[in-house]
Design a protein around this motif. Sequence first.
Motif, PDB file in Angstrom:
ATOM      1  N   ALA A  20       0.830  -1.210   0.000  1.00 28.14           N
ATOM      2  CA  ALA A  20       0.000   0.000   0.000  1.00 28.14           C
ATOM      3  C   ALA A  20       0.865   1.261   0.000  1.00 28.14           C
ATOM      4  O   ALA A  20       0.559   2.232  -0.697  1.00 28.14           O
ATOM      5  CB  ALA A  20      -0.940  -0.014   1.201  1.00 28.14           C
ATOM      6  N   LEU A  21       1.929   1.251   0.775  1.00 24.31           N
ATOM      7  CA  LEU A  21       2.827   2.411   0.813  1.00 24.31           C
ATOM      8  C   LEU A  21       3.546   2.593  -0.520  1.00 24.31           C
ATOM      9  O   LEU A  21       3.712   3.717  -0.998  1.00 24.31           O
ATOM     10  CB  LEU A  21       3.832   2.269   1.956  1.00 24.31           C
ATOM     11  CG  LEU A  21       3.247   2.373   3.363  1.00 24.31           C
ATOM     12  CD1 LEU A  21       4.270   1.926   4.408  1.00 24.31           C
ATOM     13  CD2 LEU A  21       2.757   3.779   3.652  1.00 24.31           C
ATOM     14  N   ARG A  22       3.948   1.500  -1.139  1.00 17.96           N
ATOM     15  CA  ARG A  22       4.624   1.593  -2.444  1.00 17.96           C
ATOM     16  C   ARG A  22       3.662   2.078  -3.536  1.00 17.96           C
ATOM     17  O   ARG A  22       4.041   2.877  -4.398  1.00 17.96           O
ATOM     18  CB  ARG A  22       5.246   0.254  -2.808  1.00 17.96           C
ATOM     19  CG  ARG A  22       6.484  -0.060  -1.976  1.00 17.96           C
ATOM     20  CD  ARG A  22       7.143  -1.363  -2.381  1.00 17.96           C
ATOM     21  NE  ARG A  22       8.321  -1.584  -1.570  1.00 17.96           N
ATOM     22  CZ  ARG A  22       8.503  -2.645  -0.775  1.00 17.96           C
ATOM     23  NH1 ARG A  22       7.595  -3.598  -0.715  1.00 17.96           N
ATOM     24  NH2 ARG A  22       9.602  -2.754  -0.059  1.00 17.96           N
ATOM     25  N   LEU A  23       2.427   1.590  -3.499  1.00 15.19           N
ATOM     26  CA  LEU A  23       1.431   2.070  -4.465  1.00 15.19           C
ATOM     27  C   LEU A  23       1.148   3.556  -4.269  1.00 15.19           C
ATOM     28  O   LEU A  23       1.009   4.309  -5.238  1.00 15.19           O
ATOM     29  CB  LEU A  23       0.132   1.264  -4.332  1.00 15.19           C
ATOM     30  CG  LEU A  23       0.175  -0.176  -4.825  1.00 15.19           C
ATOM     31  CD1 LEU A  23      -1.121  -0.894  -4.465  1.00 15.19           C
ATOM     32  CD2 LEU A  23       0.438  -0.238  -6.313  1.00 15.19           C
TER      33      LEU A  23
ATOM     34  N   GLY B  59       3.226   3.933  14.212  1.00 17.70           N
ATOM     35  CA  GLY B  59       3.180   5.390  14.309  1.00 17.70           C
ATOM     36  C   GLY B  59       3.343   6.108  12.981  1.00 17.70           C
ATOM     37  O   GLY B  59       2.500   6.933  12.606  1.00 17.70           O
ATOM     38  N   PRO B  60       4.401   5.816  12.224  1.00 11.24           N
ATOM     39  CA  PRO B  60       4.549   6.477  10.925  1.00 11.24           C
ATOM     40  C   PRO B  60       3.423   6.139   9.945  1.00 11.24           C
ATOM     41  O   PRO B  60       3.037   6.972   9.126  1.00 11.24           O
ATOM     42  CB  PRO B  60       5.900   5.957  10.414  1.00 11.24           C
ATOM     43  CG  PRO B  60       6.651   5.584  11.650  1.00 11.24           C
ATOM     44  CD  PRO B  60       5.611   5.076  12.611  1.00 11.24           C
ATOM     45  N   VAL B  61       2.893   4.932  10.040  1.00 15.11           N
ATOM     46  CA  VAL B  61       1.780   4.563   9.152  1.00 15.11           C
ATOM     47  C   VAL B  61       0.543   5.390   9.511  1.00 15.11           C
ATOM     48  O   VAL B  61      -0.182   5.851   8.631  1.00 15.11           O
ATOM     49  CB  VAL B  61       1.482   3.054   9.220  1.00 15.11           C
ATOM     50  CG1 VAL B  61       0.271   2.701   8.366  1.00 15.11           C
ATOM     51  CG2 VAL B  61       2.703   2.248   8.773  1.00 15.11           C
ATOM     52  N   TRP B  62       0.311   5.591  10.800  1.00 17.04           N
ATOM     53  CA  TRP B  62      -0.795   6.461  11.224  1.00 17.04           C
ATOM     54  C   TRP B  62      -0.618   7.865  10.652  1.00 17.04           C
ATOM     55  O   TRP B  62      -1.583   8.488  10.205  1.00 17.04           O
ATOM     56  CB  TRP B  62      -0.883   6.536  12.750  1.00 17.04           C
ATOM     57  CG  TRP B  62      -1.676   5.424  13.346  1.00 17.04           C
ATOM     58  CD1 TRP B  62      -1.200   4.377  14.082  1.00 17.04           C
ATOM     59  CD2 TRP B  62      -3.090   5.235  13.257  1.00 17.04           C
ATOM     60  NE1 TRP B  62      -2.230   3.543  14.445  1.00 17.04           N
ATOM     61  CE2 TRP B  62      -3.407   4.061  13.957  1.00 17.04           C
ATOM     62  CE3 TRP B  62      -4.118   5.946  12.642  1.00 17.04           C
ATOM     63  CZ2 TRP B  62      -4.710   3.578  14.064  1.00 17.04           C
ATOM     64  CZ3 TRP B  62      -5.416   5.465  12.754  1.00 17.04           C
ATOM     65  CH2 TRP B  62      -5.708   4.299  13.458  1.00 17.04           C
ATOM     66  N   ALA B  63       0.612   8.360  10.662  1.00 19.77           N
ATOM     67  CA  ALA B  63       0.871   9.701  10.112  1.00 19.77           C
ATOM     68  C   ALA B  63       0.530   9.747   8.618  1.00 19.77           C
ATOM     69  O   ALA B  63      -0.079  10.709   8.145  1.00 19.77           O
ATOM     70  CB  ALA B  63       2.334  10.087  10.342  1.00 19.77           C
ATOM     71  N   VAL B  64       0.892   8.710   7.879  1.00 17.52           N
ATOM     72  CA  VAL B  64       0.561   8.634   6.454  1.00 17.52           C
ATOM     73  C   VAL B  64      -0.957   8.625   6.273  1.00 17.52           C
ATOM     74  O   VAL B  64      -1.497   9.336   5.425  1.00 17.52           O
ATOM     75  CB  VAL B  64       1.200   7.385   5.803  1.00 17.52           C
ATOM     76  CG1 VAL B  64       0.645   7.142   4.404  1.00 17.52           C
ATOM     77  CG2 VAL B  64       2.712   7.521   5.770  1.00 17.52           C
TER      78      VAL B  64
ATOM     79  N   VAL C 246      -3.246   9.848   8.247  1.00 16.58           N
ATOM     80  CA  VAL C 246      -3.785  11.177   8.574  1.00 16.58           C
ATOM     81  C   VAL C 246      -3.556  12.142   7.415  1.00 16.58           C
ATOM     82  O   VAL C 246      -4.468  12.866   7.009  1.00 16.58           O
ATOM     83  CB  VAL C 246      -3.165  11.713   9.888  1.00 16.58           C
ATOM     84  CG1 VAL C 246      -3.468  13.191  10.073  1.00 16.58           C
ATOM     85  CG2 VAL C 246      -3.676  10.903  11.073  1.00 16.58           C
ATOM     86  N   VAL C 247      -2.350  12.148   6.863  1.00 13.59           N
ATOM     87  CA  VAL C 247      -2.059  13.038   5.735  1.00 13.59           C
ATOM     88  C   VAL C 247      -2.964  12.701   4.552  1.00 13.59           C
ATOM     89  O   VAL C 247      -3.528  13.598   3.905  1.00 13.59           O
ATOM     90  CB  VAL C 247      -0.566  12.967   5.338  1.00 13.59           C
ATOM     91  CG1 VAL C 247      -0.311  13.665   4.014  1.00 13.59           C
ATOM     92  CG2 VAL C 247       0.299  13.568   6.439  1.00 13.59           C
ATOM     93  N   ASN C 248      -3.139  11.428   4.270  1.00 12.99           N
ATOM     94  CA  ASN C 248      -3.977  11.026   3.140  1.00 12.99           C
ATOM     95  C   ASN C 248      -5.447  11.399   3.353  1.00 12.99           C
ATOM     96  O   ASN C 248      -6.116  11.862   2.435  1.00 12.99           O
ATOM     97  CB  ASN C 248      -3.830   9.536   2.860  1.00 12.99           C
ATOM     98  CG  ASN C 248      -2.560   9.215   2.098  1.00 12.99           C
ATOM     99  OD1 ASN C 248      -1.978  10.069   1.447  1.00 12.99           O
ATOM    100  ND2 ASN C 248      -2.127   7.972   2.179  1.00 12.99           N
ATOM    101  N   VAL C 249      -5.944  11.195   4.560  1.00 14.22           N
ATOM    102  CA  VAL C 249      -7.339  11.564   4.845  1.00 14.22           C
ATOM    103  C   VAL C 249      -7.513  13.078   4.736  1.00 14.22           C
ATOM    104  O   VAL C 249      -8.501  13.565   4.167  1.00 14.22           O
ATOM    105  CB  VAL C 249      -7.777  11.039   6.228  1.00 14.22           C
ATOM    106  CG1 VAL C 249      -9.099  11.648   6.668  1.00 14.22           C
ATOM    107  CG2 VAL C 249      -7.879   9.516   6.207  1.00 14.22           C
TER     108      VAL C 249
ATOM    109  N   LEU D 153      -6.481   0.402   1.955  1.00 14.23           N
ATOM    110  CA  LEU D 153      -5.416  -0.606   1.959  1.00 14.23           C
ATOM    111  C   LEU D 153      -4.448  -0.385   3.118  1.00 14.23           C
ATOM    112  O   LEU D 153      -4.024  -1.341   3.784  1.00 14.23           O
ATOM    113  CB  LEU D 153      -4.643  -0.584   0.635  1.00 14.23           C
ATOM    114  CG  LEU D 153      -5.366  -1.124  -0.588  1.00 14.23           C
ATOM    115  CD1 LEU D 153      -4.539  -0.873  -1.845  1.00 14.23           C
ATOM    116  CD2 LEU D 153      -5.655  -2.610  -0.431  1.00 14.23           C
ATOM    117  N   GLN D 154      -4.101   0.869   3.359  1.00 10.26           N
ATOM    118  CA  GLN D 154      -3.188   1.179   4.461  1.00 10.26           C
ATOM    119  C   GLN D 154      -3.833   0.870   5.806  1.00 10.26           C
ATOM    120  O   GLN D 154      -3.166   0.386   6.719  1.00 10.26           O
ATOM    121  CB  GLN D 154      -2.740   2.638   4.368  1.00 10.26           C
ATOM    122  CG  GLN D 154      -1.830   2.880   3.182  1.00 10.26           C
ATOM    123  CD  GLN D 154      -1.662   4.331   2.815  1.00 10.26           C
ATOM    124  OE1 GLN D 154      -2.320   5.222   3.344  1.00 10.26           O
ATOM    125  NE2 GLN D 154      -0.781   4.603   1.848  1.00 10.26           N
TER     126      GLN D 154
END
Length: 127
Positions: free
Chosen positions: A9-12, A68-73, A75-78, A116-117
């Motif tokens: 999901a992060l790579r996509l 933690g970093p995935v949560w940050a991603v 939040v930014v995406n939302v 996906l994330q």
Amino acid sequence: MNDTLIRLALRLDALASGGVGLALLLAAPVLDGPLGLSAGTQRVLGLFLALWAPLLLALAGRPSIRPGPVWAVLVVNVLWVLETVVALVAGVFPLTGLGVAFMIVQAVTVLVLVELQWIGLRRLQQV
């Protein structure tokens, strides 16, 4: 492995962000008229996305991914999707029909990536 989906999901996300970012940066003067989004705005958005993509790739490539970093991603995406919806509803930009379609398609794409994330994050936290 429980981190396979989140890495994908992060790579996509990085691929989509980097591709759109570079397109906005390189084609801003050409896309100005067809989208109704000024070249300057396109460059700002493109720069953000072009810088965001390598961060996502770096996170996806870490030996161990922490929540933690995935949560940050997430939040930014939302926030990106919410800002897109607000911009469309409020008529912030003088978008053409193609510009509105572009905004909707990229927002829906980001929502799919968020899903996906989110699923990948839940799997990651089950470890």
